[in-house]
Design a protein around this motif. Structure first.
Motif, PDB file in Angstrom:
ATOM      1  N   GLU A  34       0.854  -1.128   0.128  1.00  0.00           N
ATOM      2  CA  GLU A  34      -0.114   0.084  -0.034  1.00  0.00           C
ATOM      3  C   GLU A  34       0.966   1.260   0.044  1.00  0.00           C
ATOM      4  O   GLU A  34       0.402   2.304  -0.699  1.00  0.00           O
ATOM      5  CB  GLU A  34      -0.842  -0.008   1.298  1.00  0.00           C
ATOM      6  CG  GLU A  34      -1.974   0.988   1.306  1.00  0.00           C
ATOM      7  CD  GLU A  34      -2.704   1.039   2.537  1.00  0.00           C
ATOM      8  OE1 GLU A  34      -2.150   0.407   3.646  1.00  0.00           O
ATOM      9  OE2 GLU A  34      -3.492   2.090   2.882  1.00  0.00           O
ATOM     10  N   ALA A  35       1.930   1.345   0.960  1.00  0.00           N
ATOM     11  CA  ALA A  35       2.833   2.336   0.935  1.00  0.00           C
ATOM     12  C   ALA A  35       3.355   2.534  -0.389  1.00  0.00           C
ATOM     13  O   ALA A  35       3.675   3.765  -1.146  1.00  0.00           O
ATOM     14  CB  ALA A  35       3.887   2.310   2.102  1.00  0.00           C
ATOM     15  N   GLU A  36       3.878   1.460  -1.131  1.00  0.00           N
ATOM     16  CA  GLU A  36       4.490   1.558  -2.359  1.00  0.00           C
ATOM     17  C   GLU A  36       3.510   2.252  -3.524  1.00  0.00           C
ATOM     18  O   GLU A  36       4.022   3.005  -4.461  1.00  0.00           O
ATOM     19  CB  GLU A  36       5.135   0.249  -2.674  1.00  0.00           C
ATOM     20  CG  GLU A  36       5.977  -0.298  -2.263  1.00  0.00           C
ATOM     21  CD  GLU A  36       7.322   0.942  -2.066  1.00  0.00           C
ATOM     22  OE1 GLU A  36       7.481   1.427  -3.172  1.00  0.00           O
ATOM     23  OE2 GLU A  36       7.876   0.780  -1.114  1.00  0.00           O
ATOM     24  N   THR A  37       2.355   1.852  -3.423  1.00  0.00           N
ATOM     25  CA  THR A  37       1.170   2.187  -4.539  1.00  0.00           C
ATOM     26  C   THR A  37       1.127   3.838  -4.179  1.00  0.00           C
ATOM     27  O   THR A  37       1.256   4.552  -5.018  1.00  0.00           O
ATOM     28  CB  THR A  37       0.038   1.405  -4.100  1.00  0.00           C
ATOM     29  OG1 THR A  37       0.274   0.154  -4.355  1.00  0.00           O
ATOM     30  CG2 THR A  37      -0.941   1.745  -5.425  1.00  0.00           C
ATOM     31  N   ASN A  38       1.021   3.988  -3.074  1.00  0.00           N
ATOM     32  CA  ASN A  38       0.910   5.694  -2.740  1.00  0.00           C
ATOM     33  C   ASN A  38       1.926   6.372  -2.917  1.00  0.00           C
ATOM     34  O   ASN A  38       1.933   7.404  -3.638  1.00  0.00           O
ATOM     35  CB  ASN A  38       0.879   5.624  -1.120  1.00  0.00           C
ATOM     36  CG  ASN A  38      -0.782   5.263  -0.476  1.00  0.00           C
ATOM     37  OD1 ASN A  38      -1.528   5.220  -1.568  1.00  0.00           O
ATOM     38  ND2 ASN A  38      -0.780   4.757   0.528  1.00  0.00           N
ATOM     39  N   ALA A  39       3.211   5.752  -3.064  1.00  0.00           N
ATOM     40  CA  ALA A  39       4.461   6.584  -3.348  1.00  0.00           C
ATOM     41  C   ALA A  39       4.693   6.649  -4.631  1.00  0.00           C
ATOM     42  O   ALA A  39       5.039   7.649  -5.374  1.00  0.00           O
ATOM     43  CB  ALA A  39       5.732   5.911  -2.820  1.00  0.00           C
ATOM     44  N   ASP A  40       4.071   5.565  -5.396  1.00  0.00           N
ATOM     45  CA  ASP A  40       4.021   5.722  -6.914  1.00  0.00           C
ATOM     46  C   ASP A  40       2.938   6.892  -7.452  1.00  0.00           C
ATOM     47  O   ASP A  40       3.470   7.480  -8.281  1.00  0.00           O
ATOM     48  CB  ASP A  40       3.709   4.236  -7.418  1.00  0.00           C
ATOM     49  CG  ASP A  40       4.797   3.301  -7.600  1.00  0.00           C
ATOM     50  OD1 ASP A  40       6.067   3.786  -7.412  1.00  0.00           O
ATOM     51  OD2 ASP A  40       4.578   2.051  -8.017  1.00  0.00           O
ATOM     52  N   SER A  41       1.910   6.986  -6.727  1.00  0.00           N
ATOM     53  CA  SER A  41       0.939   8.033  -7.115  1.00  0.00           C
ATOM     54  C   SER A  41       1.556   9.227  -7.017  1.00  0.00           C
ATOM     55  O   SER A  41       1.439  10.039  -7.718  1.00  0.00           O
ATOM     56  CB  SER A  41      -0.370   7.521  -6.217  1.00  0.00           C
ATOM     57  OG  SER A  41      -0.866   6.441  -6.378  1.00  0.00           O
ATOM     58  N   PHE A  42       2.293   9.263  -5.712  1.00  0.00           N
ATOM     59  CA  PHE A  42       2.874  10.578  -5.596  1.00  0.00           C
ATOM     60  C   PHE A  42       3.791  11.162  -6.662  1.00  0.00           C
ATOM     61  O   PHE A  42       3.910  12.093  -6.995  1.00  0.00           O
ATOM     62  CB  PHE A  42       3.504  10.568  -4.176  1.00  0.00           C
ATOM     63  CG  PHE A  42       4.065  11.760  -3.498  1.00  0.00           C
ATOM     64  CD1 PHE A  42       3.240  12.746  -2.657  1.00  0.00           C
ATOM     65  CD2 PHE A  42       5.460  12.064  -3.759  1.00  0.00           C
ATOM     66  CE1 PHE A  42       3.820  13.754  -2.189  1.00  0.00           C
ATOM     67  CE2 PHE A  42       5.802  13.263  -3.218  1.00  0.00           C
ATOM     68  CZ  PHE A  42       5.104  14.238  -2.445  1.00  0.00           C
ATOM     69  N   ALA A  43       4.784   9.961  -6.914  1.00  0.00           N
ATOM     70  CA  ALA A  43       5.558  10.269  -8.029  1.00  0.00           C
ATOM     71  C   ALA A  43       5.131  10.618  -9.503  1.00  0.00           C
ATOM     72  O   ALA A  43       5.360  11.605  -9.982  1.00  0.00           O
ATOM     73  CB  ALA A  43       6.669   8.958  -8.204  1.00  0.00           C
ATOM     74  N   ILE A  44       3.929  10.111  -9.537  1.00  0.00           N
ATOM     75  CA  ILE A  44       3.180  10.184 -11.026  1.00  0.00           C
ATOM     76  C   ILE A  44       2.754  11.709 -10.916  1.00  0.00           C
ATOM     77  O   ILE A  44       2.921  12.640 -11.910  1.00  0.00           O
ATOM     78  CB  ILE A  44       1.946   9.284 -11.168  1.00  0.00           C
ATOM     79  CG1 ILE A  44       2.642   7.736 -11.574  1.00  0.00           C
ATOM     80  CG2 ILE A  44       1.174   9.798 -12.452  1.00  0.00           C
ATOM     81  CD1 ILE A  44       1.505   6.546 -11.414  1.00  0.00           C
ATOM     82  N   ASP A  45       2.211  12.051  -9.685  1.00  0.00           N
ATOM     83  CA  ASP A  45       1.680  13.357  -9.630  1.00  0.00           C
ATOM     84  C   ASP A  45       2.795  14.401  -9.772  1.00  0.00           C
ATOM     85  O   ASP A  45       2.355  15.475 -10.443  1.00  0.00           O
ATOM     86  CB  ASP A  45       0.878  13.294  -8.394  1.00  0.00           C
ATOM     87  CG  ASP A  45      -0.037  14.481  -8.000  1.00  0.00           C
ATOM     88  OD1 ASP A  45      -0.596  14.679  -9.144  1.00  0.00           O
ATOM     89  OD2 ASP A  45      -0.192  15.453  -6.999  1.00  0.00           O
ATOM     90  N   VAL A  46       3.795  14.417  -9.195  1.00  0.00           N
ATOM     91  CA  VAL A  46       4.844  15.034  -8.958  1.00  0.00           C
ATOM     92  C   VAL A  46       5.452  15.370 -10.519  1.00  0.00           C
ATOM     93  O   VAL A  46       5.687  16.526 -11.002  1.00  0.00           O
ATOM     94  CB  VAL A  46       6.115  14.614  -7.985  1.00  0.00           C
ATOM     95  CG1 VAL A  46       7.278  15.585  -8.468  1.00  0.00           C
ATOM     96  CG2 VAL A  46       5.650  14.969  -6.915  1.00  0.00           C
ATOM     97  N   MET A  47       5.675  14.234 -11.060  1.00  0.00           N
ATOM     98  CA  MET A  47       6.200  14.215 -12.632  1.00  0.00           C
ATOM     99  C   MET A  47       5.148  15.210 -13.422  1.00  0.00           C
ATOM    100  O   MET A  47       5.610  15.781 -14.373  1.00  0.00           O
ATOM    101  CB  MET A  47       6.282  12.788 -13.183  1.00  0.00           C
ATOM    102  CG  MET A  47       7.481  12.049 -12.439  1.00  0.00           C
ATOM    103  SD  MET A  47       9.032  12.928 -12.475  1.00  0.00           S
ATOM    104  CE  MET A  47       9.656  12.872 -14.186  1.00  0.00           C
TER     105      MET A  47
END
Ligand SMILES: [Zn+2]
Length: 367
Positions: free
Chosen positions: A284-297
């Motif tokens: 779950e933490a990984e998926t959230n961090a991925d979402s965060f990264a996508i958003d930042v990019m």
């Protein structure tokens, strides 16, 4: 009786002390010389030099003055038993007690200790994952930063990793991480860098540190690939995932260590530092961090897909590898997710071609 008059004696500016370098457990008898800085010497050889402004008082038994330095390794300590020398040294260190905890800090720590004590009971009753979630927001930032400093030193020793500091490469890295950090809405307390290690990995430590191993940088083909990885790690940082993981994996012994203030000596943390780097966070933490990264990019006007491509290139389709990858969502699934609704680049490249080349060479001379 006619005694010597200490009041008129010249201040004592040299004497012996015990020094721990913070890397090995060796105890060294050293000579201290107080000049415009504190020089630490052993058998006539310079061992270290500490600026007075960086020196801080550390906890110690009575009769001993124990000191640390902001610019020395986190566990480096100096111990003085000579009262006259200690007094003279203290008088020169204007900031020696700057880090001491004020009344509000004490209240926070008492609150935290009670929470930790209560949580040990709760762990028995309810299990760790739930407690880690509840407890993490309560850990004072100052505690987390200290933990981060210790983990930092341990990770560098464990992986024999040096900070890469080629000047042009470092300028490019700072430009890249600053753009990402600002887009991520994180302040300047974030510390980051490239470490020389052949392991293809990136990770976040408690207290705001993000590192990229040169092994992962070597496999990257453009700045967007690296940027997404760094953004992913900043996501872990923002969500305090490392702290949560330490509480979760370190378990009750770690909580007890915190409760009694034994952070640096805690074997749970030594175990923790390793797991922070070599294993992954929860799915779950990984998926959230991925979402965060996508958003930042996307906020940077850059695509997220290249990051997915980098991860797939590193792990292969089975998704085996280290922290940023292992037991995570499979790399193929991540790439699919990062490619979905990925608009074409609308912002300028994060680095120029020359800056990217410099970043790729940041560790030259270190490996
Ligand atoms: Zn991750």
């Amino acid at each position: 009786m006619n005694s010597a008059t200490p009041e008129t004696a010249a201040p004592q500016t040299s004497g012996s002390a015990v020094y721990f370098d913070g890397v090995s457990s060796r105890r060294r008898t050293v000579t201290l010389r107080l000049s415009d800085r504190l020089d630490i010497e052993q058998d006539g050889q310079a061992v270290a030099a500490w600026a007075y402004a960086d020196i801080r008082r550390a906890d110690s038994p009575s009769g001993v003055l124990r000191l640390s330095s902001l610019t020395a390794p986190a566990l480096a300590r100096l111990e003085l038993r000579d009262e006259a020398l200690a007094a003279e040294l203290v008088s020169r260190c204007a900031s020696i007690d700057d880090h001491m905890i004020g009344r509000r800090g004490v209240a926070a720590i008492v609150g935290w200790s009670l929470a930790a004590a209560a949580s040990i009971v709760a762990v028995v009753l309810f299990g760790l994952p739930l407690i880690a979630d509840r407890l993490t927001p309560l850990v004072p930032q100052a505690f987390e930063r200290r933990l981060g400093d210790v983990a930092d030193a341990q990770v560098k020793t464990m992986f024999d990793a040096k900070v890469c500091d080629d000047a042009a490469g470092q300028r490019a890295f700072v430009k890249l991480i600053t753009a990402i950090r600002e887009a991520a809405g994180l302040d300047t307390s974030v510390q980051s860098g490239v470490l020389s290690s052949s392991v293809p990995n990136a990770f976040a430590l408690p207290g705001g540190k993000v590192y990229l191993f040169s092994g992962l940088l070597a496999k990257a083909e453009n700045a967007d690939e690296v940027a997404g990885v760094l953004a992913h790690e900043l996501g872990h940082l923002k969500h305090r995932d490392s702290m949560r993981k330490l509480i979760h994996d370190g378990g009750t012994s770690f909580l007890i260590g915190l409760l009694f203030g034994d952070i640096t000596g805690s074997s749970a943390l030594i175990f923790g530092s390793r797991t922070l780097v070599t294993s992954s966070h929860s799915r779950e933490a990984e998926t959230n961090a991925d979402s965060f990264a996508i958003d930042v990019m996307h906020r940077l006007g850059r695509p997220a897909k290249p990051t997915g491509e980098l991860l797939l290139r590193v792990t292969g389709k089975e998704g085996k590898g280290l922290s940023i990858i292992s037991s995570h969502p499979l790399s193929e699934d991540r790439l699919t997710r990062m490619s979905r609704q990925d608009p074409p680049a609308s912002g300028p490249p994060l680095l120029t071609a020359a800056e990217w080349k410099a970043l790729k060479e940041i560790c030259s001379g270190k490996i």
